[in-house]
Design an enzyme around this catalytic site. Structure first.
Site, PDB file in Angstrom:
ATOM      1  CD  GLU A 107      25.112  15.243  84.144  1.00 40.91           C
ATOM      2  OE1 GLU A 107      25.756  16.041  84.868  1.00 40.91           O
ATOM      3  OE2 GLU A 107      23.876  15.137  84.205  1.00 40.91           O
TER       4      GLU A 107
ATOM      5  CD  GLU B 284      23.359  15.081  88.833  1.00 37.89           C
ATOM      6  OE1 GLU B 284      23.016  16.097  89.482  1.00 37.89           O
ATOM      7  OE2 GLU B 284      24.463  14.963  88.280  1.00 37.89           O
TER       8      GLU B 284
END
Ligand code: ZN
Length: 687
Positions: free
Chosen positions: A314, A158
């Site tokens: 995710e 991320e």
């Protein structure tokens, strides 16, 4: 003929189903790995992302590496038919590194250096950090790039944030020199004569700061572009040793929903496959459609970045623990939420996380394996059941989404429109506006791409351009061509205001689209939250939409310059002036919506009509109840129609033909009942 894309990994040409896995948290108890592998097979999981934050375990002291534990995990995986995305650990650092080399720590906009802690807290420019990353990634590549269990690299985690250290300031100035060539050009682009902000030496130029410069819009925009470029540069630096060792292994960087800090469209060019992390906040109200359509938009965006299948890297198998309230997924929602990603083009369903950690900030975040440690939980059963479903859908792998409609969404426009200091500084609501338009198409079951200014518009019949405040001359020309060639364009208020440097278009708004739209936007009014106006549709207008619709927040005062007026303002001193227009241009039509209509029903009527007139394909030629959508994947031979119920209640859809249920193989026609959170996957020969 089939137009499928190849699978993400030739090693694993089926749906990837799995999770982030942190065995380094359990090295004190070797029985955990053995039990995890038993459970992974039970849950029909075939892939794990390992090592995401493992730097301190991989290199406990500077130059001392420890890979035995990861060797063991990957070897065990290989023996048991489980695959892995091996992560580079750069998303977090060991304490020894921060202590010995403080330059790796990030510097905040106020120029204060952070302390060690958290994650994503490093400078992307620091030579020491880059060197340490190279050493680590070279070791990882040497050991694992040919490992039978490894399907690809998960680069860092991320990416996000910015650093204002001296190295980054230098890099920013070098970036600006490359872009502008001279200070004169920079001063002109940034309009620095304003407030005497003219720079006379490159060394005077700095990043925006709360106690320094914040008011030069072109500078703010360039800083954000630089942050994107510097992050991508760091990513490219990360993958050099990995690609040297095995150029065939794909690299990805997991992205976040509509993350504002990075221009993902640029980032997409650097990754081999798009992956992203989706965390819907289901069950905030009875109607799930607001959340459902927002995540549909994101799925469409991430697919559109490369116009091919992506990865859901995710998602939570149950709840999150970082939102204000963390509700459990109601029965059925895990299946609906996961298959929604598949409906929009995902070829994987992966979770954060496999096993709940025992301590620290994510110990209560949902996981496939809870603290209780066994498989007899509701969540585990949901995951295993979905895994079984996915294992029966292999034929879908690589299947595209054939969108004929698109919504324009650019990051630099997003940054600029919020920085504008214009008609409504207490909420310009750009993303919400984009969603008003997208949602109508979602409710109608229209497969939709989310495109950027640089994308090819030729594949579409209908393009929505909501609030394209920053609009390049060149984009205007390409949209003009699109309409000229028979396309249908709908643009809104506050479009075509500034160019790529955030300098206003001179000669009348909407700048580059004035001719195409056949209007001139003379003034724009910001309305207070309590203000209302109305859009009154003209009797017998070409769209066949009747009635008056409430207008809030923004009203453009426009003149029709060749466009026909379809609706007018209801009140105030501009009552009777055009509020919705249509310009026949070339072989196409260009519509302009001058005001922010609030009623969703208006947008559904509008897009229903525009799509029908333009001949845009819907997934299903049936009426869809509110909150029920249909999405389409097609390989050119077979169409896969996903009918999804986000209405919060039971729903019925009358099918437009005979279908085969893709899961059961049974024939389905007539009235199809969908339970609460229900989803059905139907098959037909490609239309
Ligand atoms: Zn820095």
């Amino acid at each position: 003929m089939s137009n499928k894309f190849p699978p993400i990994s030739a090693k694993l040409p089926v749906f990837m189903h799995g999770a982030d896995y942190n065995p380094d948290q359990w090295l004190h108890d070797p029985a955990v790995l053995e039990e995890d592998i038993r459970l992974m097979k039970l849950a029909h999981c075939n892939v794990m992302a390992v090592g995401i934050f493992s730097w301190a375990t991989l290199e406990p002291e500077e130059g001392t590496f420890r890979f035995d534990w990861l060797d063991n995990v990957l070897d065990q995986f290989a023996e048991n038919g489980i695959y892995a995305w091996v992560a580079t650990p750069s998303g977090a650092r060991p304490a020894w590194m921060s202590q010995k080399y403080p330059e790796v720590l990030r510097v905040a906009p106020n120029r204060q250096r952070n302390l060690h802690g958290l994650r994503h807290n490093h400078c992307y420019t620091s030579p020491v950090y880059r060197e340490k990353v190279t050493i680590m990634n070279r070791e990882l590549a040497r050991r694992y790039s040919q490992h039978p269990a490894v399907v690809g690299w998960h680069i860092s985690n991320e990416f996000g944030g910015e650093c204002h250290c001296d190295y980054c300031q230098e890099a920013f100035r070098a970036w600006l020199m490359r872009k502008y060539g001279s200070l004169e050009a920079l001063n002109a682009a940034w309009w620095t004569a304003f407030w005497s902000h003219t720079y006379t030496d490159w060394s005077q130029v700095e990043s925006p700061a709360p106690h320094g410069e914040t008011m030069v819009h072109g500078q703010n925009l360039d800083w954000r572009r630089f942050v994107t470029d510097q992050t991508i540069d760091f990513y490219k630096h990360e993958i050099v040793p990995l690609k040297e060792a095995n150029p065939e292994l794909p690299c990805t960087a997991n992205m976040m929903d509509l993350f504002e800090g990075l221009d993902y469209r640029k980032f997409a060019e650097a990754v081999d496959v798009i992956s992203w992390d989706a965390y819907p906040t289901w069950h905030a109200s009875d109607l799930e459609a607001a959340v459902g359509s927002w995540f549909a938009f994101n799925h469409d965006l991430f697919r559109s970045l490369k116009r091919k299948p992506f990865m859901l890297m995710e998602s939570t198998p149950s709840l999150t623990n970082w939102q204000p309230v963390s509700k459990l997924k109601r029965p059925g929602m895990h299946r609906l939420s996961s298959l929604q990603a598949v409906a929009h083009g995902s070829d994987t369903v992966q979770y954060f996380q496999w096993r709940k950690s025992r301590g620290s900030s994510e110990k209560f975040h949902g996981a496939v394996v809870d603290h209780v440690g066994h498989e007899h939980t509701r969540v585990f059963k949901d995951v295993a059941s979905l895994g079984e479903t996915l294992s029966g859908l292999t034929e879908l792998i690589g299947t595209p989404v054939p969108a004929e409609a698109a919504v324009l969404f650019d990051w630099d426009n997003r940054w600029a429109v919020k920085d504008a200091q214009g008609p409504r500084n207490q909420g310009i609501h750009y993303e919400e506006t984009v969603m008003q338009h997208y949602r109508a198409m979602w409710e109608l079951g229209i497969p939709t791409d989310v495109v950027g200014s640089g994308d090819d518009f030729g594949a579409y019949k209908l393009i929505a351009v909501p609030m394209a405040y920053l609009l390049r001359e060149e984009t205007g020309k390409r949209l003009e061509k699109f309409v000229e060639n028979g396309g249908t364009l709908l643009a809104t208020y506050w479009t075509g205001i500034v160019d790529e440097n955030d300098l206003c278009h001179l000669g009348g708004f909407p700048g580059p689209l004035r001719k195409t739209l056949g209007i001139w936007a003379e003034e724009i009014e910001g309305l207070h939250d309590h203000d209302r106006n109305g859009l009154e549709m003209n009797a017998g207008n070409a769209l066949g939409i009747e009635g008056t619709y409430e207008v809030r927040e923004l009203c453009d005062l426009i003149h029709a310059e060749g466009a026909s007026v379809l609706g007018v303002y209801e009140s105030d001193f501009y009552a009777g002036r055009p509020a919705l227009t249509m310009n026949a241009f070339g072989r196409g039509q260009a519509y302009y919506l001058a005001a922010r209509v609030s009623d969703p029903a208006f947008y559904e009527k509008l897009y229903g009509r525009l799509a029908a007139d333009a001949g845009v394909r819907r997934a299903l030629n049936s009426a869809l109840p509110a909150g029920v959508t249909a999405q389409l994947r097609s390989d050119g031979e077979r169409d896969y129609v996903f009918v999804m119920n986000f209405s919060g209640t039971e729903a019925e859809v009358v099918l437009d033909r005979v279908y085969e249920d893709a899961e059961t193989g049974e024939e389905t026609s007539g009235v199809m009942r969908l339970p609460v959170h229900g989803i059905r996957l139907l098959k037909r020969s490609a239309l």
